[in-house]
Design a protein around this motif. Structure first.
Motif, PDB file in Angstrom:
ATOM      1  N   LYS A  18     -58.969-135.323 -60.878  1.00  0.00           N
ATOM      2  CA  LYS A  18     -59.238-134.683 -62.161  1.00  0.00           C
ATOM      3  C   LYS A  18     -59.187-133.159 -62.049  1.00  0.00           C
ATOM      4  O   LYS A  18     -59.053-132.463 -63.066  1.00  0.00           O
ATOM      5  CB  LYS A  18     -60.600-135.119 -62.696  1.00  0.00           C
ATOM      6  N   ILE A  21     -54.747-132.504 -60.409  1.00  0.00           N
ATOM      7  CA  ILE A  21     -53.592-132.762 -61.270  1.00  0.00           C
ATOM      8  C   ILE A  21     -53.399-131.671 -62.334  1.00  0.00           C
ATOM      9  O   ILE A  21     -52.269-131.191 -62.530  1.00  0.00           O
ATOM     10  CB  ILE A  21     -53.693-134.155 -61.923  1.00  0.00           C
ATOM     11  N   TYR A  25     -49.687-129.806 -63.785  1.00  0.00           N
ATOM     12  CA  TYR A  25     -49.159-130.652 -64.858  1.00  0.00           C
ATOM     13  C   TYR A  25     -48.075-129.956 -65.683  1.00  0.00           C
ATOM     14  O   TYR A  25     -46.992-130.517 -65.919  1.00  0.00           O
ATOM     15  CB  TYR A  25     -50.306-131.105 -65.767  1.00  0.00           C
ATOM     16  N   LEU A  57     -57.117-140.471 -67.214  1.00  0.00           N
ATOM     17  CA  LEU A  57     -55.709-140.238 -66.889  1.00  0.00           C
ATOM     18  C   LEU A  57     -54.833-140.437 -68.127  1.00  0.00           C
ATOM     19  O   LEU A  57     -53.940-139.627 -68.411  1.00  0.00           O
ATOM     20  CB  LEU A  57     -55.283-141.191 -65.767  1.00  0.00           C
ATOM     21  N   LYS A  58     -55.092-141.497 -68.864  1.00  0.00           N
ATOM     22  CA  LYS A  58     -54.302-141.792 -70.065  1.00  0.00           C
ATOM     23  C   LYS A  58     -54.493-140.705 -71.117  1.00  0.00           C
ATOM     24  O   LYS A  58     -53.529-140.252 -71.746  1.00  0.00           O
ATOM     25  CB  LYS A  58     -54.693-143.157 -70.624  1.00  0.00           C
ATOM     26  N   ASP A  61     -52.742-137.327 -69.980  1.00  0.00           N
ATOM     27  CA  ASP A  61     -51.282-137.327 -69.877  1.00  0.00           C
ATOM     28  C   ASP A  61     -50.628-137.277 -71.258  1.00  0.00           C
ATOM     29  O   ASP A  61     -49.945-138.215 -71.690  1.00  0.00           O
ATOM     30  CB  ASP A  61     -50.828-138.565 -69.107  1.00  0.00           C
ATOM     31  N   ILE A  66     -46.923-138.859 -66.189  1.00  0.00           N
ATOM     32  CA  ILE A  66     -47.563-139.477 -65.024  1.00  0.00           C
ATOM     33  C   ILE A  66     -47.201-140.953 -64.917  1.00  0.00           C
ATOM     34  O   ILE A  66     -47.307-141.713 -65.888  1.00  0.00           O
ATOM     35  CB  ILE A  66     -49.097-139.311 -65.097  1.00  0.00           C
TER      36      ILE A  66
END
Length: 288
Positions: A18, A21, A25, A57-58, A61, A66
């Protein structure tokens, strides 16, 4: 082809993704996260992942960059460092030879990934027939040693951090032992700066698990080193202690605070030093 592909390994310290990334990005074309399909470490221990991580994550992104890559990354016939090499190789093949293959560990936080991408682009010619012109690209790592009252103890001298290659014939973790091109880019490596239970689990399950010469002596020194006595001590590395000779102190309890308070310009090697290192690497591999 010739895209910026970044790979991460998801393991027991997955929560650190967390923090690692987000800095890459925006400037990455695609991000791949490798996860063992049975949630095993390189030493064969299992770990659990809270569902909240995948929800994060979802949600994070927003550009659909990803990809979660699940595979069988543990071979019981191999030692941990061999499983390390194997997973990184499989991940890079998934990322696609012909692109820049960048691997950032979950506890590494790149300070200016956009600048690193600009530096990489100077060498795009090496992405043509990469198997004939193998290179590695290195940043410098500021290794964080231990969180203490009001701040962090970190290793005074930065170390090379080979994070990118055009051809993933890894020999030891991310290192291919091909020609290195050094750059003036910095990452903060949380390394052993974690609570004791996490540190012990890492020492038993990472790629260097059989290399730590005296784990109990190392841990005792780590436990007892603090803001008040660190200047009286030396030799802090977990394998060859003298490689981390001295520590320094920086205020801040979060990566953001540390980044703001640390004098990065005093840490980054000079352009002249980088030029000397790169000339040495060019000459070393000139006739190979």
């Amino acid at each position: 082809m010739k895209k910026i592909h970044v790979g991460f390994l998801l393991s027991y310290d997955y929560e650190k993704l967390k923090k690692s990334i987000p800095p890459v990005y925006q400037d990455a074309d695609a991000i791949f996260i490798a996860k063992d399909h049975k949630n095993r470490t390189w030493a064969g221990e299992t770990f659990t992942i809270d569902d909240s991580f995948f929800k994060w994550l979802k949600a994070f992104d927003v550009d659909n960059k990803i990809e979660l890559y699940e595979d069988d990354f543990y071979d019981s016939n191999l030692i941990a460092i061999e499983n390390d090499n194997r997973e990184r190789h499989m991940l890079s093949l998934k990322m696609g030879v012909g692109n820049w293959l960048i691997q950032i560990d979950s506890d590494e936080y790149v300070l200016d990934f956009g600048k690193f991408v600009k530096d990489l682009r100077k060498y795009d010619k090496y992405l043509d027939s990469p198997e004939k012109h193998k290179i590695q690209i290195s940043m410098y790592s500021v290794n964080l040693y231990k969180y203490v009252d009001d701040g962090i103890l970190f290793v005074k001298s930065p170390t090379k951090a080979v994070v990118a290659t055009n051809f993933p014939n890894y020999k030891v973790a991310r290192v291919t032992r091909e020609r290195i091109i050094y750059t003036q880019n910095i990452l903060l490596h949380e390394s052993i700066a974690r609570d004791e239970a996490e540190l012990v689990f890492k020492l038993d399950n990472w790629g260097h698990n059989i290399e730590v010469q005296n784990k109990e002596a190392f841990l005792e020194k780590w436990r007892t080193t603090n803001k008040h006595n660190y200047k009286e001590r030396e030799d802090f590395f977990y394998i060859e202690p003298e490689k981390w000779k001295y520590l320094e102190f920086c205020e801040g309890q979060t990566i953001g605070e540390i980044r703001e308070n640390m004098d990065i310009n005093a840490i980054i090697p000079s352009k002249f030093y980088i030029a000397k290192k790169n000339f040495g690497q060019w000459f070393k591999f000139l006739f190979k």
